[in-house]
Design a protein around this motif. Structure first.
Motif, PDB file in Angstrom:
ATOM      1  N   GLY A 115      37.788  44.434  38.002  1.00  0.00           N
ATOM      2  CA  GLY A 115      38.290  45.420  38.767  1.00  0.00           C
ATOM      3  C   GLY A 115      38.690  46.483  37.808  1.00  0.00           C
ATOM      4  O   GLY A 115      39.491  46.390  36.859  1.00  0.00           O
ATOM      5  N   HIS A 116      38.528  47.814  38.295  1.00  0.00           N
ATOM      6  CA  HIS A 116      38.619  49.177  37.722  1.00  0.00           C
ATOM      7  C   HIS A 116      38.170  49.400  36.441  1.00  0.00           C
ATOM      8  O   HIS A 116      37.260  50.485  36.266  1.00  0.00           O
ATOM      9  N   ALA A 117      38.154  48.808  35.153  1.00  0.00           N
ATOM     10  CA  ALA A 117      37.183  49.043  34.287  1.00  0.00           C
ATOM     11  C   ALA A 117      37.087  50.435  33.765  1.00  0.00           C
ATOM     12  O   ALA A 117      36.092  51.123  33.655  1.00  0.00           O
TER      13      ALA A 117
ATOM     14  N   ALA B 157      34.540  45.098  47.740  1.00  0.00           N
ATOM     15  CA  ALA B 157      34.412  44.203  46.732  1.00  0.00           C
ATOM     16  C   ALA B 157      35.680  43.931  46.027  1.00  0.00           C
ATOM     17  O   ALA B 157      35.755  42.955  45.131  1.00  0.00           O
ATOM     18  N   HIS B 158      36.724  44.233  46.381  1.00  0.00           N
ATOM     19  CA  HIS B 158      38.118  44.073  45.782  1.00  0.00           C
ATOM     20  C   HIS B 158      39.264  44.470  46.455  1.00  0.00           C
ATOM     21  O   HIS B 158      39.567  45.713  46.606  1.00  0.00           O
ATOM     22  N   VAL B 159      39.926  43.755  47.152  1.00  0.00           N
ATOM     23  CA  VAL B 159      41.173  44.125  47.861  1.00  0.00           C
ATOM     24  C   VAL B 159      42.291  42.830  47.628  1.00  0.00           C
ATOM     25  O   VAL B 159      41.842  41.898  47.214  1.00  0.00           O
ATOM     26  N   HIS B 160      43.490  43.412  47.921  1.00  0.00           N
ATOM     27  CA  HIS B 160      44.601  42.291  47.976  1.00  0.00           C
ATOM     28  C   HIS B 160      45.266  42.454  49.577  1.00  0.00           C
ATOM     29  O   HIS B 160      46.006  42.944  49.879  1.00  0.00           O
ATOM     30  N   TYR B 161      44.503  41.436  50.168  1.00  0.00           N
ATOM     31  CA  TYR B 161      45.071  41.425  51.482  1.00  0.00           C
ATOM     32  C   TYR B 161      46.554  40.931  51.652  1.00  0.00           C
ATOM     33  O   TYR B 161      47.163  41.687  52.637  1.00  0.00           O
TER      34      TYR B 161
ATOM     35  N   THR C 214      38.476  49.291  47.983  1.00  0.00           N
ATOM     36  CA  THR C 214      39.580  49.765  48.169  1.00  0.00           C
ATOM     37  C   THR C 214      40.631  49.578  47.349  1.00  0.00           C
ATOM     38  O   THR C 214      41.768  50.312  47.233  1.00  0.00           O
ATOM     39  N   ASP C 215      40.790  48.231  47.026  1.00  0.00           N
ATOM     40  CA  ASP C 215      41.988  47.798  46.163  1.00  0.00           C
ATOM     41  C   ASP C 215      43.192  47.664  46.990  1.00  0.00           C
ATOM     42  O   ASP C 215      44.196  48.203  46.471  1.00  0.00           O
ATOM     43  N   THR C 216      43.117  47.726  48.345  1.00  0.00           N
ATOM     44  CA  THR C 216      44.272  47.648  49.313  1.00  0.00           C
ATOM     45  C   THR C 216      45.282  46.714  48.595  1.00  0.00           C
ATOM     46  O   THR C 216      44.926  45.511  48.237  1.00  0.00           O
TER      47      THR C 216
ATOM     48  N   THR D  74      38.881  39.346  38.433  1.00  0.00           N
ATOM     49  CA  THR D  74      40.180  39.700  37.774  1.00  0.00           C
ATOM     50  C   THR D  74      40.425  41.332  37.561  1.00  0.00           C
ATOM     51  O   THR D  74      39.327  42.014  37.896  1.00  0.00           O
ATOM     52  N   HIS D  75      41.224  41.697  36.718  1.00  0.00           N
ATOM     53  CA  HIS D  75      41.346  43.004  36.578  1.00  0.00           C
ATOM     54  C   HIS D  75      41.054  43.407  35.060  1.00  0.00           C
ATOM     55  O   HIS D  75      41.305  42.399  34.176  1.00  0.00           O
ATOM     56  N   LEU D  76      40.635  44.747  34.785  1.00  0.00           N
ATOM     57  CA  LEU D  76      40.277  44.911  33.389  1.00  0.00           C
ATOM     58  C   LEU D  76      40.448  46.437  33.230  1.00  0.00           C
ATOM     59  O   LEU D  76      40.153  47.203  33.920  1.00  0.00           O
TER      60      LEU D  76
HETATM   61 ZN   LIG Z   1      43.375  44.890  42.654  1.00  0.00          ZN
END
Ligand SMILES: [Zn+2]
Length: 427
Positions: A266-268, A72-76, A317-319, A227-229
């Motif tokens: 993301g993260h929270a 649900a959250h990656v940076h290809y 994964t947040d790759t 987004t990230h939080l």
């Molecule tokens: Zn991220």
């Protein structure tokens, strides 16, 4: 022609965090009937063989048939910098991420990494993902094209940044709006592709840019916004200095139209009580990225507390801030983080998070994440004895959860026997 896929079937009819392991449906000698990209039936192998005598049979024996994993959250664009040493969030961005993302101005480079990333996801049993791109519109086109070629259901969007990023990686409030809108118009809803409005995080967007993207979201409420939080405490201090009148980190989004159902945060990790209450009230999605949180040294997500409070939560994964492409490894890290917070996540909860839970976080649970008639046929076939170490640990297993847990803790792409996307085997 229909395909009849035989193996042990594992899926979910409810949320195991609420219902316990009985939320799972496990069929030891099971089968899944697939036709034209959809699941048509699921049940006992013998019964389905009798009912569908002309279906083409693929027998996976004792292997597990599950809904494909959903990241649900990656940076290809960070594919090539995975496992880079020694940095925390802000240094990580400046040292590794931004120089690499700069290279995506080159469309050929973006396409090559997009193809490599999609191949890696399928090798790891991940059939769907939600990815950040870079500020370059071509980076969005590259990953949409790579996923479209492979039939994958994905979400992606142009990452918007108009401050605190190097020259060459900054857009403006207006160009972020215009480029995002043009990409959304061209791609959203085409085949299995969805556009997601993507401010990186509030430190790299001016209030004007956040406002522009909030306006775009209001015009297209059927789109998700990611987004990230509250990933690291240093980051939260920085946000406070950049937005002195904001009540908290979440308020920097809320004040600009970027808090809502369909928002993915993301993260929270370091949420205040007000932030938790507002996120819950809006039914926004929190995305847990456990390998990233330990690798970058961010902190311990409160899965037990947040699930008990009814939050919508996906797993990711947040790759490449995360240290693995594997959702198995990610489940293991979620288990470890849970243990450090005093809550041992059950294997049913971990598997649910990587499939149905992530689907819910992306508001796609009516299409992907479970095995049931009418669902899209994205499946992963898992070998529960993929290495000698795992095999010997499963010998005394008395139920599916004891059989699956060694693979959750020690498994990787060697456990992925096959991956079906949109009703077709890809490998
Ligand atoms: Zn991220």
């Amino acid at each position: 022609m229909a395909d009849l896929i035989l193996g042990q079937v594992l899926t979910f009819t409810a949320d195991p965090f609420a219902m316990g392991p009985n939320a799972a449906r496990h069929i030891t000698h099971g089968a899944v009937l697939v036709e034209a990209g959809r699941i048509r039936a699921v049940g006992e192998a013998d019964a389905l063989k009798t009912a569908h005598p002309t279906a083409k049979i693929t027998d996976y024996g004792r292997h597990l048939i599950s809904a494909g994993f959903i990241d649900a959250h990656v940076h290809y664009p960070q594919t090539a910098i995975i496992a880079s040493w020694g940095k925390r969030l802000i240094d990580w961005l400046n040292s590794y991420t931004f120089p690499e993302e700069m290279r995506f101005a080159d469309h050929a480079y973006a396409s090559a990494v997009a193809d490599r990333y999609c191949d890696l996801t399928l090798a790891h049993g991940t059939t769907s993902f939600c990815s950040y791109a870079t500020i370059h519109p071509a980076s969005v086109e590259a990953i949409f094209t790579a996923a479209q070629t492979r039939g994958q259901r994905i979400w992606t969007g142009k990452t918007c940044m108009d401050r605190n990023a190097p020259e060459g990686l900054r857009d403006s409030a207006q160009s972020a709006y215009d480029d995002s809108k043009a990409l959304l118009t061209a791609w959203h809803g085409v085949d299995r592709l969805s556009y997601v409005i993507t401010p990186r995080f509030s430190p790299t967007s001016t209030p004007e840019q956040l406002n522009a993207l909030g306006a775009l979201w209001a015009e297209h409420p059927d789109c998700l916004m990611q987004t990230h939080l509250s990933e690291q405490t240093d980051e939260i201090t920085w946000v406070k200095s950049l937005f002195p009148t904001a009540r908290d980190y979440l308020d920097t989004y809320e004040a600009h139209g970027l808090l809502g159902k369909g928002g993915l945060y993301g993260h929270a990790i370091w949420l205040t009580d007000r932030e938790k209450a507002r996120l819950r009230e809006m039914d926004a999605s929190l995305i847990h990225c456990p390998t990233s949180n330990t690798f970058i040294g961010s902190g311990l997500f409160d899965m037990g507390g947040l699930k008990a409070a009814g939050h919508r939560i996906g797993l990711a994964t947040d790759t490449g801030g995360g240290s693995s492409f594997s959702m198995l490894r990610t489940m293991a890290a979620a288990y470890e983080v849970g243990q450090l917070r005093g809550r041992a996540l059950h294997p049913a909860e971990l598997w649910w998070l990587a499939t149905a839970g992530s689907a819910q976080s992306l508001h796609a649970e009516d299409r992907i994440g479970t095995i049931a008639p009418g669902m899209e046929a994205d499946l992963v076939i898992v070998d529960l004895a993929s290495t000698p170490a795992i095999e010997q640990a499963t010998r005394r297993a008395e139920d599916i959860w004891q059989a699956i847990f060694p693979t959750i803790m020690m498994g990787d792409d060697r456990a992925i026997h096959a991956t079906w996307v949109n009703g077709r085997p890809t490998r």
